[in-house]
Design a protein around this motif. Sequence first.
Motif, PDB file in Angstrom:
ATOM      1  N   THR A 139      16.574  -7.437  -0.274  1.00  0.00           N
ATOM      2  CA  THR A 139      15.491  -7.503   0.709  1.00  0.00           C
ATOM      3  C   THR A 139      15.173  -6.128   1.290  1.00  0.00           C
ATOM      4  O   THR A 139      14.080  -5.915   1.815  1.00  0.00           O
ATOM      5  CB  THR A 139      15.844  -8.469   1.857  1.00  0.00           C
ATOM      6  N   GLU A 140      16.129  -5.185   1.202  1.00  0.00           N
ATOM      7  CA  GLU A 140      15.909  -3.847   1.756  1.00  0.00           C
ATOM      8  C   GLU A 140      15.004  -2.989   0.881  1.00  0.00           C
ATOM      9  O   GLU A 140      14.245  -2.148   1.388  1.00  0.00           O
ATOM     10  CB  GLU A 140      17.258  -3.142   1.942  1.00  0.00           C
ATOM     11  N   MET A 141      15.078  -3.182  -0.437  1.00  0.00           N
ATOM     12  CA  MET A 141      14.352  -2.307  -1.365  1.00  0.00           C
ATOM     13  C   MET A 141      12.862  -2.177  -1.037  1.00  0.00           C
ATOM     14  O   MET A 141      12.333  -1.069  -0.947  1.00  0.00           O
ATOM     15  CB  MET A 141      14.538  -2.800  -2.808  1.00  0.00           C
ATOM     16  N   PRO A 142      12.128  -3.289  -0.871  1.00  0.00           N
ATOM     17  CA  PRO A 142      10.694  -3.149  -0.575  1.00  0.00           C
ATOM     18  C   PRO A 142      10.436  -2.429   0.739  1.00  0.00           C
ATOM     19  O   PRO A 142       9.423  -1.720   0.870  1.00  0.00           O
ATOM     20  CB  PRO A 142      10.188  -4.596  -0.519  1.00  0.00           C
ATOM     21  N   LEU A 143      11.320  -2.602   1.730  1.00  0.00           N
ATOM     22  CA  LEU A 143      11.112  -1.961   3.028  1.00  0.00           C
ATOM     23  C   LEU A 143      11.217  -0.446   2.916  1.00  0.00           C
ATOM     24  O   LEU A 143      10.441   0.292   3.532  1.00  0.00           O
ATOM     25  CB  LEU A 143      12.138  -2.491   4.040  1.00  0.00           C
ATOM     26  N   VAL A 264       4.586  -7.286   0.976  1.00  0.00           N
ATOM     27  CA  VAL A 264       5.170  -7.986  -0.173  1.00  0.00           C
ATOM     28  C   VAL A 264       4.424  -9.279  -0.455  1.00  0.00           C
ATOM     29  O   VAL A 264       4.023  -9.994   0.468  1.00  0.00           O
ATOM     30  CB  VAL A 264       6.663  -8.273   0.081  1.00  0.00           C
ATOM     31  N   VAL A 265       4.233  -9.572  -1.721  1.00  0.00           N
ATOM     32  CA  VAL A 265       3.647 -10.837  -2.147  1.00  0.00           C
ATOM     33  C   VAL A 265       4.508 -11.412  -3.266  1.00  0.00           C
ATOM     34  O   VAL A 265       4.953 -10.688  -4.162  1.00  0.00           O
ATOM     35  CB  VAL A 265       2.183 -10.655  -2.621  1.00  0.00           C
ATOM     36  N   ALA A 266       4.804 -12.712  -3.186  1.00  0.00           N
ATOM     37  CA  ALA A 266       5.504 -13.390  -4.281  1.00  0.00           C
ATOM     38  C   ALA A 266       4.514 -13.580  -5.419  1.00  0.00           C
ATOM     39  O   ALA A 266       3.462 -14.188  -5.249  1.00  0.00           O
ATOM     40  CB  ALA A 266       6.043 -14.731  -3.810  1.00  0.00           C
ATOM     41  N   GLU A 267       4.836 -13.027  -6.583  1.00  0.00           N
ATOM     42  CA  GLU A 267       3.940 -13.058  -7.747  1.00  0.00           C
ATOM     43  C   GLU A 267       4.770 -13.548  -8.922  1.00  0.00           C
ATOM     44  O   GLU A 267       5.542 -12.790  -9.512  1.00  0.00           O
ATOM     45  CB  GLU A 267       3.379 -11.663  -8.016  1.00  0.00           C
ATOM     46  N   LEU A 268       4.617 -14.829  -9.278  1.00  0.00           N
ATOM     47  CA  LEU A 268       5.547 -15.437 -10.216  1.00  0.00           C
ATOM     48  C   LEU A 268       5.276 -15.129 -11.687  1.00  0.00           C
ATOM     49  O   LEU A 268       5.977 -15.627 -12.563  1.00  0.00           O
ATOM     50  CB  LEU A 268       5.620 -16.950  -9.978  1.00  0.00           C
ATOM     51  N   TYR A 277      17.637  -6.746 -16.153  1.00  0.00           N
ATOM     52  CA  TYR A 277      17.432  -7.392 -14.853  1.00  0.00           C
ATOM     53  C   TYR A 277      17.881  -8.846 -14.891  1.00  0.00           C
ATOM     54  O   TYR A 277      17.641  -9.560 -15.866  1.00  0.00           O
ATOM     55  CB  TYR A 277      15.969  -7.301 -14.433  1.00  0.00           C
ATOM     56  N   THR A 278      18.519  -9.285 -13.801  1.00  0.00           N
ATOM     57  CA  THR A 278      19.093 -10.640 -13.767  1.00  0.00           C
ATOM     58  C   THR A 278      18.612 -11.474 -12.589  1.00  0.00           C
ATOM     59  O   THR A 278      18.902 -12.666 -12.536  1.00  0.00           O
ATOM     60  CB  THR A 278      20.631 -10.554 -13.686  1.00  0.00           C
ATOM     61  N   GLY A 279      17.921 -10.886 -11.637  1.00  0.00           N
ATOM     62  CA  GLY A 279      17.491 -11.635 -10.451  1.00  0.00           C
ATOM     63  C   GLY A 279      16.159 -11.129  -9.940  1.00  0.00           C
ATOM     64  O   GLY A 279      15.139 -11.236 -10.616  1.00  0.00           O
ATOM     65  N   THR A 280      16.168 -10.584  -8.714  1.00  0.00           N
ATOM     66  CA  THR A 280      14.946 -10.062  -8.100  1.00  0.00           C
ATOM     67  C   THR A 280      14.326  -8.976  -8.973  1.00  0.00           C
ATOM     68  O   THR A 280      15.030  -8.122  -9.514  1.00  0.00           O
ATOM     69  CB  THR A 280      15.269  -9.465  -6.714  1.00  0.00           C
ATOM     70  N   VAL A 281      12.995  -9.015  -9.106  1.00  0.00           N
ATOM     71  CA  VAL A 281      12.265  -7.937  -9.787  1.00  0.00           C
ATOM     72  C   VAL A 281      11.064  -7.544  -8.934  1.00  0.00           C
ATOM     73  O   VAL A 281      10.485  -8.380  -8.229  1.00  0.00           O
ATOM     74  CB  VAL A 281      11.802  -8.344 -11.208  1.00  0.00           C
ATOM     75  N   TYR A 282      10.723  -6.257  -8.998  1.00  0.00           N
ATOM     76  CA  TYR A 282       9.645  -5.707  -8.185  1.00  0.00           C
ATOM     77  C   TYR A 282       8.643  -4.956  -9.058  1.00  0.00           C
ATOM     78  O   TYR A 282       9.034  -4.259  -9.989  1.00  0.00           O
ATOM     79  CB  TYR A 282      10.174  -4.702  -7.153  1.00  0.00           C
ATOM     80  N   GLU A 283       7.378  -5.073  -8.724  1.00  0.00           N
ATOM     81  CA  GLU A 283       6.325  -4.208  -9.255  1.00  0.00           C
ATOM     82  C   GLU A 283       5.377  -3.894  -8.108  1.00  0.00           C
ATOM     83  O   GLU A 283       5.165  -4.731  -7.227  1.00  0.00           O
ATOM     84  CB  GLU A 283       5.574  -4.853 -10.421  1.00  0.00           C
TER      85      GLU A 283
END
Length: 437
Positions: A139-143, A264-268, A277-283
Amino acid sequence: MPISGFPEWMPPQRMIEQRVIDRARATFELYGYAPLETRSVEPIETLLSKGETSKEVYLLSRLQAEKAEEGQLGLHFDLTVPFARFVTENAGKLQFPFKRYQIQKVWRGERPQEGRYREFLQADIDVVNRGTLPFHYDTEMPLVIGDVLSGLPVPRARIQVNNRKVCEGFYRGLGLAQTDEVLRIIDKLDKIGPNAVKEQLVAKVGATEAQADTCLALADISSEDGSFVDAVRKLGVSDPLLDEGLEELLRVVETARDHAPGLVVAELKIARGLDYYTGTVYETQLEGYERFGSICSGGRYDNLATVGNESFPGVGISIGVSRMLGILFGQQALAVSRSVPTCVVVALPHEELRADCDRTAGALRRRGIPAEVAPTAAKFGKQIQYADKRGIPYVWFPGRDGEPDTVKDIRSGEQVEADAAAWEPPAADLHPVISGS
């Protein structure tokens, strides 16, 4: 002669790049990340151990080598793989959880295009731990990234977040066993479109048309709040891994909404191409520049760094500095107020007075004011022109016959008496100012 894919910025662009680097470094350190630089080369087996990257790796060879050398080396294509290697080699010397940042060049042998290069700069942060890594780091990464980019004159960033557990659990619950292959196909959605994705799902993983349509329905879900959970549930698929992924993704979205609404937006549909990668992913996309794709990506990796039976799970995110700036430079969306760092040019009345002028410039520099002496004792009009062409705001005139020195703002024409031991320019003029359009 230019070589495609290996950018060389002009000095004004390089100053902008350095300002981005400075902002990233300062922000990373505010969050407690320590600096690290790893070597540029890795054994080829290390580079090829994760992800479909064999076509992208640049190999190293000596010109005088008579035959292929053992232990072939390649230039690293990202900073996460060498970081994982560094952690496993130095685990006994590190304090865990280990938070580090790296700002380094990487190399990929892919087709150059606007904002995509073969040699480029990345700014990475990662956290790794021994055994298990608490989820709050996801949760810290996007911040952190939001703080970096909000302090720069770039368009507003939108960090798209997904969780591979959501996708893999959903596909598994749907009856599709080849979840990795489904992920790879869905990851092409923006490039080839839904019809082509559907065709590949049917042809490559044996999905029925109904299953393929349901996969596309999942990829179509997007929300800035927790409503994506209900949207997924309405598709009627259940699986324990899906439940775990939805819970994790909800935590990332809700934390961001509390600290940085709209970031942040959830984009499935986000899957990320690399296999580790095994869990959370960001773009991350810049508003108005979505057609260029992501300028900052990353995710959670639980199995990349291992020593025997011991694992070092991690999560990280990387700003593609060259990618982001190349796109913005190409659209003339960034500018700098002058082409050199100099704030003051000390005019040179006669060549024999150069030593005196050097002392004046030195007095200014000691107080943190970037200064240089005019290159020649030309007419003062030409010396002013020298400053004006470079955007340098001030020219310093040494006093004559006991008269005091003066400094002239060549933009307004205002000229005042000045002492090199006390004069201060306005803060906005001290260093070049970066601005966005």
